[in-house]
Design an enzyme around this catalytic site. Sequence first.
Site, PDB file in Angstrom:
ATOM      1  N   SER A  31      45.613  45.413  39.805  1.00 18.36           N
ATOM      2  CA  SER A  31      45.879  44.190  39.044  1.00 18.36           C
ATOM      3  C   SER A  31      46.313  44.536  37.629  1.00 18.36           C
ATOM      4  O   SER A  31      45.685  45.356  36.965  1.00 18.36           O
ATOM      5  CB  SER A  31      44.603  43.344  38.928  1.00 18.36           C
ATOM      6  OG  SER A  31      44.062  43.119  40.197  1.00 18.36           O
ATOM      7  N   HIS A  62      49.772  41.276  43.361  1.00 19.15           N
ATOM      8  CA  HIS A  62      49.877  42.481  44.195  1.00 19.15           C
ATOM      9  C   HIS A  62      51.130  42.317  45.047  1.00 19.15           C
ATOM     10  O   HIS A  62      51.096  41.719  46.119  1.00 19.15           O
ATOM     11  CB  HIS A  62      48.628  42.659  45.057  1.00 19.15           C
ATOM     12  CG  HIS A  62      47.440  43.105  44.264  1.00 19.15           C
ATOM     13  ND1 HIS A  62      47.026  44.416  44.214  1.00 19.15           N
ATOM     14  CD2 HIS A  62      46.607  42.422  43.458  1.00 19.15           C
ATOM     15  CE1 HIS A  62      45.980  44.518  43.420  1.00 19.15           C
ATOM     16  NE2 HIS A  62      45.698  43.322  42.947  1.00 19.15           N
ATOM     17  N   HIS A  84      42.591  44.494  49.702  1.00 19.91           N
ATOM     18  CA  HIS A  84      41.162  44.677  49.457  1.00 19.91           C
ATOM     19  C   HIS A  84      40.360  44.295  50.703  1.00 19.91           C
ATOM     20  O   HIS A  84      40.808  43.489  51.518  1.00 19.91           O
ATOM     21  CB  HIS A  84      40.693  43.778  48.296  1.00 19.91           C
ATOM     22  CG  HIS A  84      41.458  43.961  47.034  1.00 19.91           C
ATOM     23  ND1 HIS A  84      42.707  43.396  46.841  1.00 19.91           N
ATOM     24  CD2 HIS A  84      41.169  44.646  45.902  1.00 19.91           C
ATOM     25  CE1 HIS A  84      43.149  43.736  45.635  1.00 19.91           C
ATOM     26  NE2 HIS A  84      42.235  44.488  45.044  1.00 19.91           N
ATOM     27  N   TYR A  86      37.863  42.360  50.725  1.00 21.86           N
ATOM     28  CA  TYR A  86      37.514  40.926  50.707  1.00 21.86           C
ATOM     29  C   TYR A  86      38.616  40.042  51.280  1.00 21.86           C
ATOM     30  O   TYR A  86      38.388  38.873  51.584  1.00 21.86           O
ATOM     31  CB  TYR A  86      37.117  40.452  49.291  1.00 21.86           C
ATOM     32  CG  TYR A  86      38.201  40.545  48.240  1.00 21.86           C
ATOM     33  CD1 TYR A  86      39.295  39.682  48.240  1.00 21.86           C
ATOM     34  CD2 TYR A  86      38.125  41.491  47.228  1.00 21.86           C
ATOM     35  CE1 TYR A  86      40.290  39.774  47.279  1.00 21.86           C
ATOM     36  CE2 TYR A  86      39.108  41.594  46.265  1.00 21.86           C
ATOM     37  CZ  TYR A  86      40.194  40.735  46.303  1.00 21.86           C
ATOM     38  OH  TYR A  86      41.173  40.829  45.355  1.00 21.86           O
ATOM     39  N   GLU A  87      39.839  40.607  51.399  1.00 22.50           N
ATOM     40  CA  GLU A  87      40.921  39.813  51.988  1.00 22.50           C
ATOM     41  C   GLU A  87      40.756  39.683  53.501  1.00 22.50           C
ATOM     42  O   GLU A  87      41.518  38.955  54.143  1.00 22.50           O
ATOM     43  CB  GLU A  87      42.280  40.447  51.643  1.00 22.50           C
ATOM     44  CG  GLU A  87      42.617  40.321  50.163  1.00 22.50           C
ATOM     45  CD  GLU A  87      43.872  41.093  49.782  1.00 22.50           C
ATOM     46  OE1 GLU A  87      44.975  40.598  50.048  1.00 22.50           O
ATOM     47  OE2 GLU A  87      43.728  42.202  49.226  1.00 22.50           O
ATOM     48  N   ALA A 114      41.223  46.936  37.975  1.00 18.58           N
ATOM     49  CA  ALA A 114      40.518  46.091  37.002  1.00 18.58           C
ATOM     50  C   ALA A 114      39.029  46.136  37.346  1.00 18.58           C
ATOM     51  O   ALA A 114      38.662  46.169  38.531  1.00 18.58           O
ATOM     52  CB  ALA A 114      41.030  44.659  37.103  1.00 18.58           C
ATOM     53  N   MET A 212      36.152  45.940  43.043  1.00 18.48           N
ATOM     54  CA  MET A 212      36.216  45.589  44.474  1.00 18.48           C
ATOM     55  C   MET A 212      37.247  46.445  45.223  1.00 18.48           C
ATOM     56  O   MET A 212      37.746  46.023  46.266  1.00 18.48           O
ATOM     57  CB  MET A 212      36.558  44.112  44.635  1.00 18.48           C
ATOM     58  CG  MET A 212      35.620  43.173  43.878  1.00 18.48           C
ATOM     59  SD  MET A 212      36.204  41.465  43.922  1.00 18.48           S
ATOM     60  CE  MET A 212      35.150  40.711  42.681  1.00 18.48           C
ATOM     61  N   SER A 213      37.591  47.612  44.677  1.00 19.81           N
ATOM     62  CA  SER A 213      38.609  48.448  45.343  1.00 19.81           C
ATOM     63  C   SER A 213      38.287  49.917  45.125  1.00 19.81           C
ATOM     64  O   SER A 213      37.119  50.297  45.072  1.00 19.81           O
ATOM     65  CB  SER A 213      39.997  48.111  44.777  1.00 19.81           C
ATOM     66  OG  SER A 213      40.076  48.478  43.402  1.00 19.81           O
ATOM     67  N   ASN A 236      36.596  42.580  31.542  1.00 18.16           N
ATOM     68  CA  ASN A 236      35.574  41.610  31.122  1.00 18.16           C
ATOM     69  C   ASN A 236      34.234  42.333  31.049  1.00 18.16           C
ATOM     70  O   ASN A 236      34.041  43.341  31.726  1.00 18.16           O
ATOM     71  CB  ASN A 236      35.482  40.460  32.147  1.00 18.16           C
ATOM     72  CG  ASN A 236      35.234  40.966  33.555  1.00 18.16           C
ATOM     73  OD1 ASN A 236      36.167  41.415  34.245  1.00 18.16           O
ATOM     74  ND2 ASN A 236      33.989  40.942  33.990  1.00 18.16           N
ATOM     75  N   HIS A 248      39.157  34.706  36.648  1.00 14.53           N
ATOM     76  CA  HIS A 248      40.173  35.602  37.211  1.00 14.53           C
ATOM     77  C   HIS A 248      41.438  35.636  36.355  1.00 14.53           C
ATOM     78  O   HIS A 248      42.026  36.701  36.148  1.00 14.53           O
ATOM     79  CB  HIS A 248      40.504  35.190  38.651  1.00 14.53           C
ATOM     80  CG  HIS A 248      41.585  36.016  39.275  1.00 14.53           C
ATOM     81  ND1 HIS A 248      41.421  37.361  39.570  1.00 14.53           N
ATOM     82  CD2 HIS A 248      42.851  35.713  39.639  1.00 14.53           C
ATOM     83  CE1 HIS A 248      42.544  37.836  40.099  1.00 14.53           C
ATOM     84  NE2 HIS A 248      43.429  36.863  40.145  1.00 14.53           N
TER      85      HIS A 248
HETATM   86  N1  HPA Z   1      33.253  42.452  38.871  1.00 16.16           N
HETATM   87  C1  HPA Z   1      33.891  42.943  39.954  1.00 16.16           C
HETATM   88  N2  HPA Z   1      35.186  43.181  39.984  1.00 16.16           N
HETATM   89  C2  HPA Z   1      35.897  42.939  38.865  1.00 16.16           C
HETATM   90  C3  HPA Z   1      35.294  42.427  37.693  1.00 16.16           C
HETATM   91  C4  HPA Z   1      33.905  42.186  37.697  1.00 16.16           C
HETATM   92  O1  HPA Z   1      33.296  41.730  36.701  1.00 16.16           O
HETATM   93  N3  HPA Z   1      36.285  42.287  36.775  1.00 16.16           N
HETATM   94  C5  HPA Z   1      37.435  42.708  37.360  1.00 16.16           C
HETATM   95  N4  HPA Z   1      37.206  43.104  38.629  1.00 16.16           N
END
Ligand code: HPA
Length: 275
Positions: A31, A62, A84, A86-87, A114, A212-213, A236, A248
């Site tokens: 991302s 993506h 990912h 989660y997809e 990210a 998450m990757s 973040n 997001h």
């Molecule tokens: N948690 C999980 N995945 C992320 C986050 C987060 O705070 N920020 C960007 N990807």
Amino acid sequence: MSDLFERIEAAAASIRQTIGEFPATAIVLGSGLGHLAEQVASPRIVAYADIPGFPTPTIEGHQGNLIVGRLGSAAVAMLQGRVHYYEGYDLETVTFPIRVLAHLGVTTLILTAATGGIDLSLKKGDIVCLTDHINGLGCNPLRGSNDLRLGKRFPDMTAVYSARLRSIALEEAALLGIVLKPGVYFALPGPSYETPAEIRMLRTLGADVVGMSTVPEAIVARHGGMDVLAFAMVTNAAAGITGEMIDHAEVIDVAQEAGRRLGRIIEQVVSRLKA
Ligand code: HPA
């Protein structure tokens, strides 16, 4: 369904028809880093949708293209976008493009993602160079029968992230005046962000960033004998640290800003590897 090795060979053969000679270095653009593909000179582009067996990303940002060309003074391949867990894809599918890169002769893999910053010293926009990871996905991409042509049944994970590549990255970042921090990545399945209690748990467990990757790709790359360098952009503060909600759209904005700095580091690293 055909055997994994045959599916890898079929995808690699179809890519070779368009690309010809394939570079030894590949970069996965997470991302916010999609723009790095625009800096590739003389690009040859293959859409994932045109490669047999390649999964297609379902989320915005993506793009789903394999791009081969020159970045700085080096020949590189880029995966512009990833899929990912989660997809809804299983981890064998999530990591299929990495398998194909290995088959095409890629020996150095650069991963980007990210992440949320767990360590309290990390700030929004910081770039972390991974020293290690914790797989919290609850599954492993190597689960299932093992094909010895792809790697060992029980691959070592003592040094997933190459110390040699990390020190090159640190040197190049310092020359650019960009701070690169070391850190441990914790992979969770998502797609919901974590709760504050979960983040306190992850910090206690030794994690610095959460995402998450990355981890399935790094495991498969090591299984296939590649050297791995991975960067996490802190988009973040992880849940509960500042009290702010995680959004997001903001994650993408910060990733784009940090991605510009990270892109400069990557360009220098790949140019140096080529030398
Ligand atoms: N948690 C999980 N995945 C992320 C986050 C987060 O705070 N920020 C960007 N990807």
